[in-house]
Design a protein around this motif. Structure first.
Motif, short mmCIF file in Angstrom:
data_model
loop_
_atom_site.label_atom_id
_atom_site.label_comp_id
_atom_site.label_asym_id
_atom_site.label_seq_id
_atom_site.Cartn_x
_atom_site.Cartn_y
_atom_site.Cartn_z
N LEU A 14 75.08 62.95 61.26
CA LEU A 14 76.26 62.11 61.50
C LEU A 14 76.98 61.72 60.22
N ARG A 15 76.41 62.02 59.07
CA ARG A 15 77.10 61.70 57.81
C ARG A 15 77.41 63.00 57.05
N ASP A 16 76.41 63.64 56.44
CA ASP A 16 76.69 64.87 55.69
C ASP A 16 77.21 65.95 56.66
N GLY A 17 76.60 66.01 57.85
CA GLY A 17 77.00 67.01 58.84
C GLY A 17 78.42 66.80 59.29
N VAL A 203 63.78 64.59 49.48
CA VAL A 203 64.54 65.82 49.17
C VAL A 203 65.82 65.84 50.01
N HIS A 204 66.86 66.44 49.44
CA HIS A 204 68.15 66.58 50.15
C HIS A 204 68.74 67.88 49.61
N CYS A 205 68.65 68.95 50.39
CA CYS A 205 69.03 70.26 49.85
C CYS A 205 70.19 70.88 50.60
N HIS A 206 71.09 71.44 49.82
CA HIS A 206 72.21 72.19 50.40
C HIS A 206 71.91 73.69 50.33
N ASP A 207 72.59 74.44 51.20
CA ASP A 207 72.17 75.81 51.47
C ASP A 207 73.05 76.87 50.81
N GLY A 239 76.10 73.94 54.26
CA GLY A 239 75.25 73.09 55.10
C GLY A 239 74.04 72.54 54.38
N ASN A 240 73.25 71.78 55.17
CA ASN A 240 72.02 71.15 54.67
C ASN A 240 70.81 71.91 55.22
N ALA A 241 69.63 71.50 54.82
CA ALA A 241 68.41 72.07 55.42
C ALA A 241 68.43 71.71 56.90
ZN ZN Z 1 74.59 66.27 50.74
#
Ligand code: ZN
Ligand code: KIV
Length: 516
Positions: A14-17, A203-207, A239-241
């Motif tokens: 709901l935030r990064d997405g 962890v907070h990973c982008h793809d 995107g994110n993980a």
């Molecule tokens: Zn992010």
């Protein structure tokens, strides 16, 4: 399963997405997604960025009021006004978290913030301290953490913990790191920072390089115990993980990834479909865990193996992630009771007015379509949810198509309760339909994507159309389903226009940042 191996799932759909181009959700859609995440057992729901707009604030605030189990978190830049607004938004939560961040890498500090490292350091302490005045659950993130100089990173992490941060997130903001490197980074920080045992690492990973899931799991091996992720892996840029991938990796390969989460994996498929429906982002067919081919076996050799023993080609059962066998469900003689039962089985809980509308539409569909499958019902209900608040609605459409052009469409719309009709020609029937919409709702939006696929098999299958529109710096995507491809096209285009209307009402916060 010891507590030290428990990995906390922080969902940021709901935030990064929602921040990713085209993934706008309405207020009601956000509530629906939050409820689904809470039921699934997500530990922390990052519900939005309260300072970004009144709409974001309201969404975080209402999710905070409604959420039964999860911690509800809001994002705040390193500015007092952001933190104060975030604190106000999460106030009704049974458990609320403030997540504040600032960039720490040389490139971000020099070009984005235009600040000296000492100033950034000062702000870390000031912002975390400010947030701690409101809640004892404070997360601090060093944006672009993986490109941050190690000494400075350790200094900031130590100061953030000392100021009261209980979670330290080291994001791979630009999707640049590799699993070995990310593993070593967590190990190094945890070893070097003297008070590291007083916080949980995240962890907070982008793809961007396709390594977000692998990197997240490597970070956990390096000592992190929170994973920030999103349903279907949606998020900024690539995107994110993906939540479903990190969760199932730890479940299926628990022999080499001996960690556990509180997620009820049987709810994954429903959540994935819901997020796809409300964002109108289709899930890639071959996507791990939730793609429609993830459990499909087409080749003869594979089918033969599966018939002999499912473990020949299946490392997890479809049921373990909530996939139900497609069944021929209902027809025009099915009643309301059976319909409600089917919705429950598919994981939907609709309000009574939505249920009534959905039932009427189901009856209409059953009259036109011989077999109504689970997927048809899902498409129908997802559309019901996605369009509940629409200001522009399709009332009727008729099209004359064929080998001799130009093709003609006549369309009737309900716009804020007022009826409007238009007739237009086009270079093909879809063009004629879209010309009607442009005539009825004048707009400057560019059509970036128009895609059609069948919801199920057969010539009477419903068509599902995806449309992406862009206007200035705003991009939105929407889907429409109907046995008539042209009606589905009109619904999708109108759905996207409705989302643009919402998006126009929102403002965009500057990249960063105001001094305290
Ligand atoms: Zn992010
Ligand atoms: O990618 C990122 O760095 C972020 C932070 C706000 C955590 O989304």
């Amino acid at each position: 399963m010891s507590e030290k191996d428990r990995v906390v799932i922080f969902d940021t759909t709901l935030r990064d997405g929602e921040q990713s181009p085209g993934a706008t959700m309405t207020h009601e859609e956000k509530l629906e997604v939050a409820e689904s995440l809470d039921q699934m057992g997500v530990d922390i729901i990052e519900a939005g960025f309260p300072i970004a707009s009144e709409g974001d604030f309201q969404a975080v605030n209402e999710i905070a009021q409604r959420t039964k189990n999860a911690v509800v978190c809001g994002l705040a830049r390193a500015a007092f006004k952001d933190i104060d607004r975030c604190a106000e938004a999460i106030k009704p939560a049974r458990r609320g978290r403030i997540h504040t961040f600032i960039s720490t890498s040389p490139v971000h500090m020099k070009w984005k913030l235009q600040m000296e490292p000492d100033k950034v350091f000062e702000m870390v302490v000031a912002q975390v301290t400010r947030a701690r005045n409101y809640t004892d659950d404070v997360e601090w993130s060093c944006e672009d953490g993986t490109r941050t100089e190690p000494d400075f990173l350790c200094r900031c992490v130590e100061a953030a913990i000392k100021a009261g941060a209980t979670t330290i997130n080291i994001p791979d903001t630009v999707g640049y790191t590799t699993p070995e490197e990310y593993f070593s980074l967590f190990k190094m920080v945890r070893e070097r920072v003297p008070n590291s045992d007083q916080a949980r690492f995240s962890v907070h990973c982008h793809d961007d390089l396709g390594m977000a899931v692998a990197n997240s799991l490597a970070g956990v091996r390096g000592g992190a115990r929170q994973i920030e992720c999103t349903i279907n892996g949606i998020g900024e840029r690539a995107g994110n993980a993906a939540l479903e991938e990190v969760v199932m990796a730890m479940k299926v390969r628990n022999d080499v990834l001996p960690y556990w989460t509180g997620i009820d994996a049987t709810r994954i498929t429903r959540a994935s479909k819901l997020v796809s429906a409300v964002t109108s982002f289709p899930v890639q067919y071959n996507k791990a865990i939730v793609g429609r081919n993830a459990f499909a076996h087409e080749s003869g050799i594979h089918q033969d193996g599966m018939l002999k023993h499912t473990q020949t080609y299946e490392i997890m059962t479809p049921e373990s992630v909530g996939v139900k066998q497609t069944s021929l469900v209902m027809g025009k003689h099915s009643g309301r009771h059976a319909f409600v039962h089917k919705l429950e089985e598919l994981g939907y809980q609709l309000a009574s007015n939505q249920l009534e509308d959905a039932f009427i539409r189901f009856k209409a569909l059953a009259d036109r379509k011989k077999h109504v499958y689970d997927e048809d019902i899902e498409a129908l209900v997802d559309e019901e949810i996605a369009t509940a608040q629409d200001r522009i609605k399709l009332v009727s459409l008729s099209v004359i198509a064929g080998t001799r052009g130009p093709q003609r469409a006549t369309m009737k719309l309900d716009i804020d309760g007022r009826t409007a009709i238009e007739e237009c020609e086009g270079n093909g029937p879809v063009d004629a339909v879209f010309n009607c919409i442009k005539a009825l709702v004048p707009n400057e939006a560019n059509l970036e994507l128009y895609q059609v696929h069948a919801v199920t098999q057969g010539t009477d299958a419903q068509a599902e159309v995806s449309v992406r529109l862009s206007e200035a710096d705003k991009t939105v995507t929407a889907k429409g389903a109907d046995p008539d491809t042209l009606v589905a096209s009109a619904k999708a285009y109108l759905g996207a226009l409705n989302k643009l209307v919402i998006k126009r009402q929102r403002t965009k916060p500057e990249a960063m940042t105001a001094t305290p």
